[in-house]
Design an enzyme around this catalytic site. Structure first.
Site, mmCIF file in Angstrom:
data_model
loop_
_atom_site.group_PDB
_atom_site.id
_atom_site.type_symbol
_atom_site.label_atom_id
_atom_site.label_comp_id
_atom_site.label_asym_id
_atom_site.label_seq_id
_atom_site.Cartn_x
_atom_site.Cartn_y
_atom_site.Cartn_z
ATOM 1 N N PHE A 154 0.830 -1.207 0.000
ATOM 2 C CA PHE A 154 0.000 0.000 0.000
ATOM 3 C C PHE A 154 0.864 1.256 0.000
ATOM 4 O O PHE A 154 0.665 2.190 0.757
ATOM 5 C CB PHE A 154 -0.937 -0.029 1.208
ATOM 6 N N GLY A 155 1.833 1.248 -0.912
ATOM 7 C CA GLY A 155 2.653 2.444 -1.124
ATOM 8 C C GLY A 155 1.935 3.365 -2.097
ATOM 9 O O GLY A 155 0.712 3.304 -2.245
ATOM 10 N N ARG A 156 2.724 4.177 -2.776
ATOM 11 C CA ARG A 156 2.126 5.172 -3.684
ATOM 12 C C ARG A 156 1.223 4.532 -4.729
ATOM 13 O O ARG A 156 0.098 4.974 -4.953
ATOM 14 C CB ARG A 156 3.237 5.958 -4.401
ATOM 15 N N ILE A 157 1.728 3.477 -5.388
ATOM 16 C CA ILE A 157 0.946 2.884 -6.484
ATOM 17 C C ILE A 157 -0.270 2.149 -5.925
ATOM 18 O O ILE A 157 -1.394 2.295 -6.429
ATOM 19 C CB ILE A 157 1.824 1.958 -7.350
ATOM 20 N N THR A 233 1.169 -6.115 -11.678
ATOM 21 C CA THR A 233 1.902 -5.095 -12.438
ATOM 22 C C THR A 233 3.183 -4.722 -11.694
ATOM 23 O O THR A 233 3.793 -3.696 -11.997
ATOM 24 C CB THR A 233 1.050 -3.810 -12.622
ATOM 25 N N ARG A 235 6.245 -7.146 -9.986
ATOM 26 C CA ARG A 235 7.375 -7.926 -10.495
ATOM 27 C C ARG A 235 6.929 -9.382 -10.629
ATOM 28 O O ARG A 235 6.258 -9.927 -9.733
ATOM 29 C CB ARG A 235 8.566 -7.847 -9.538
ATOM 30 N N GLU A 264 11.062 -12.942 -17.180
ATOM 31 C CA GLU A 264 10.902 -11.940 -18.224
ATOM 32 C C GLU A 264 12.171 -11.818 -19.081
ATOM 33 O O GLU A 264 13.267 -11.829 -18.502
ATOM 34 C CB GLU A 264 10.643 -10.603 -17.513
ATOM 35 N N HIS A 282 5.039 -5.690 -20.006
ATOM 36 C CA HIS A 282 5.628 -4.779 -18.994
ATOM 37 C C HIS A 282 5.502 -3.309 -19.428
ATOM 38 O O HIS A 282 6.508 -2.606 -19.580
ATOM 39 C CB HIS A 282 7.094 -5.152 -18.725
ATOM 40 N N ILE A 283 4.256 -2.875 -19.582
ATOM 41 C CA ILE A 283 4.015 -1.492 -20.053
ATOM 42 C C ILE A 283 3.349 -0.622 -18.983
ATOM 43 O O ILE A 283 2.745 0.396 -19.303
ATOM 44 C CB ILE A 283 3.164 -1.480 -21.346
ATOM 45 N N GLY A 284 3.474 -1.037 -17.720
ATOM 46 C CA GLY A 284 2.809 -0.291 -16.634
ATOM 47 C C GLY A 284 3.054 1.208 -16.690
ATOM 48 O O GLY A 284 2.133 2.005 -16.500
HETATM 49 C C1 DGY Z 1 9.420 0.138 -12.631
HETATM 50 O O1 DGY Z 1 9.609 1.350 -12.746
HETATM 51 O O2 DGY Z 1 9.918 -0.521 -11.714
HETATM 52 C C2 DGY Z 1 8.502 -0.501 -13.620
HETATM 53 O O3 DGY Z 1 8.495 -1.847 -13.564
HETATM 54 C C3 DGY Z 1 8.755 0.021 -15.008
HETATM 55 O O4 DGY Z 1 8.200 1.270 -15.022
#
Ligand code: DGY
Length: 321
Positions: A154-157, A233, A235, A264, A282-284
C-alpha cells in the site's frame, strides 16, 4: 577531463543531451545488456551509470567499475541492483518514484477491467468472425461493484489503485509489511491471510525482495474466493506462474492480468494459450509523459551526484562522505 556517464540503453524525451552538454557520454544502443559481464564491460571506467530494470548490477559490476559514484536506475523498482554491494562500495543508488504512479495505477485498472470483462477475449472473438448478433448470454464477465479488491503493498501505487477502484464502487482492503503512511481512503488494513480470503481481485504493488519471491504461491492462491482474479503489475517472481496456471486450469481462479513475468521476457507457454489471461509486455509506466519523466529524473539524479549534491530520489546513500 569531464566525468563520464554510461547509459545502458537509450532514454526517451531527448534528455540525453542534458548529459552530453556537460559530461562525456556513451549510450548502449545494441542488444540488451542482460548479464553482469556485459553491463560491467559497458560501464567500464564511467563515473555514473543509468541502468534499466533488465541490467543486473551486482558485486561483479560494482567490483569491475572502480570509478562509479552513482547507479541511477530508470525505474521505481531496483531489484536488479545489489544494494548491499552498493552500500559497501559507498555508492549512490537512485530510482524514479512518484512520476510513474498514475500511469501504473491506470494500467492496473485496465487489467482489472480487461480480465473481469473479458475485453481482449471479446476483441479476438469479433476478429475471428464469431460475432453474429447480440445475445443476452454472450461474453458475460463479472461486475466490479461491491466486489472486494485486495491490494498487496500500500505504497504510492497501491494507494492510487485503491482510489481508482473505490470510484468503481469496489470495497478495498490492503496489506503491507511496513508500517504504512498516512492515507485518507475508506480502505481496511488486513493481514495477508485475511486479505486473500476475501479478495475477488488481488493486485500486487510491493517491491520484489529476497523474502517475498512467490508471495502468491499455490497455498496462498487457494485461499482466494472461488473465481478470483490475480493482477500483477509489480514484479513477475512475486507470483508462482506454474501454480497460477494449475489454478486457472482447475477453475479455482477466474482469470489473471499480468504485465510482468517470472522469467521476463519469457512467458510461461501455458499462459499464452489461455483465454482467461490478459498478458502485457511490462508497459505499466509506458506513456510518453511518464517515460520522459522517468528518464529526466534518472538524469537529474546523475547530475546532482556529479555536481556534488544529494540526488532527488536516493535509494542508497554513501555513509562515508
Ligand atoms: C518500474 O519502474 O519498476 C517498472 O516496472 C517500469 O516502469
Amino acid at each position: 577531463m569531464p566525468p563520464s556517464v554510461a547509459i545502458c540503453a537509450p532514454l526517451v524525451g531527448g534528455v540525453e543531451s542534458v548529459i552530453s552538454d556537460r559530461y562525456e557520454l556513451r549510450v548502449h544502443r545494441g542488444e540488451v545488456l542482460g548479464d553482469e559481464r556485459a553491463v560491467s564491460d559497458f560501464i567500464g571506467d564511467a563515473d555514473a551509470a543509468i541502468t534499466l530494470l533488465f541490467n543486473p548490477v551486482g558485486e561483479t559490476v560494482l567490483r569491475s567499475c572502480p570509478a562509479l559514484r552513482v547507479v541511477a536506475n530508470c525505474a521505481v523498482g531496483f531489484d536488479n541492483i545489489d544494494l548491499d554491494s552498493a552500500r559497501s562500495r559507498q555508492l549512490w543508488v537512485t530510482n524514479t518514484p512518484d512520476v510513474l504512479t498514475d500511469a501504473t495505477a491506470d494500467l492496473t485498472l485496465a487489467l482489472i477491467l480487461a480480465t473481469t470483462r473479458r475485453i481482449v477475449e471479446a476483441d479476438r472473438f469479433l476478429r475471428a468472425g464469431r460475432f453474429d448478433g447480440w445475445k443476452l448470454d454472450m461474453m458475460l464477465g463479472r461486475g466490479l461493484q461491491s466486489k472486494t479488491l485486495g491490494i498487496v503493498g500500500f505504497g504510492r501505487i497501491g494507494r492510487a489503485v485503491a482510489q481508482r477502484a473505490l470510484s468503481f464502487g469496489m470495497r478495498v482492503v490492503w496489506t503491507d509489511t511496513s508500517s504504512v503512511v498516512e492515507y485518507d481512503l475508506p480502505a481496511e488494513r488486513l493481514d495477508l491471510d485475511q486479505l486473500l480470503r476475501c479478495s475477488d481481485v488481488v493486485s500486487l504493488h510491493c517491491p520484489l525482495t529476497d523474502s517475498n519471491r512467490h508471495l502468491l504461491d499455490e497455498e496462498r492462491m487457494r485461499k482466494l474466493p472461488s473465481g478470483a482474479f490475480v493482477i500483477n503489475t509489480a514484479r513477475g517472481p512475486l507470483v508462482d506462474e506454474q501454480a497460477l496456471v494449475r489454478l486457472l486450469k482447475e477453475g479455482i481462479l477466474g482469470g489473471a492480468g499480468l504485465d510482468v513475468y517470472e522469467s521476463e521476457p519469457s512467458v510461461e507457454a501455458e499462459l499464452l494459450d489461455r483465454e482467461d489471461v490478459v498478458l502485457l509486455p511490462h508497459i505499466g509506466s509506458a506513456t510518453e509523459e511518464t517515460r520522459t519523466a522517468m528518464a529526466k529524473l534518472a538524469v537529474d539524479n546523475v547530475v546532482a551526484v556529479l555536481e556534488g549534491h544529494d540526488p532527488p530520489t536516493p535509494v542508497v546513500r554513501p555513509t562515508l562522505r
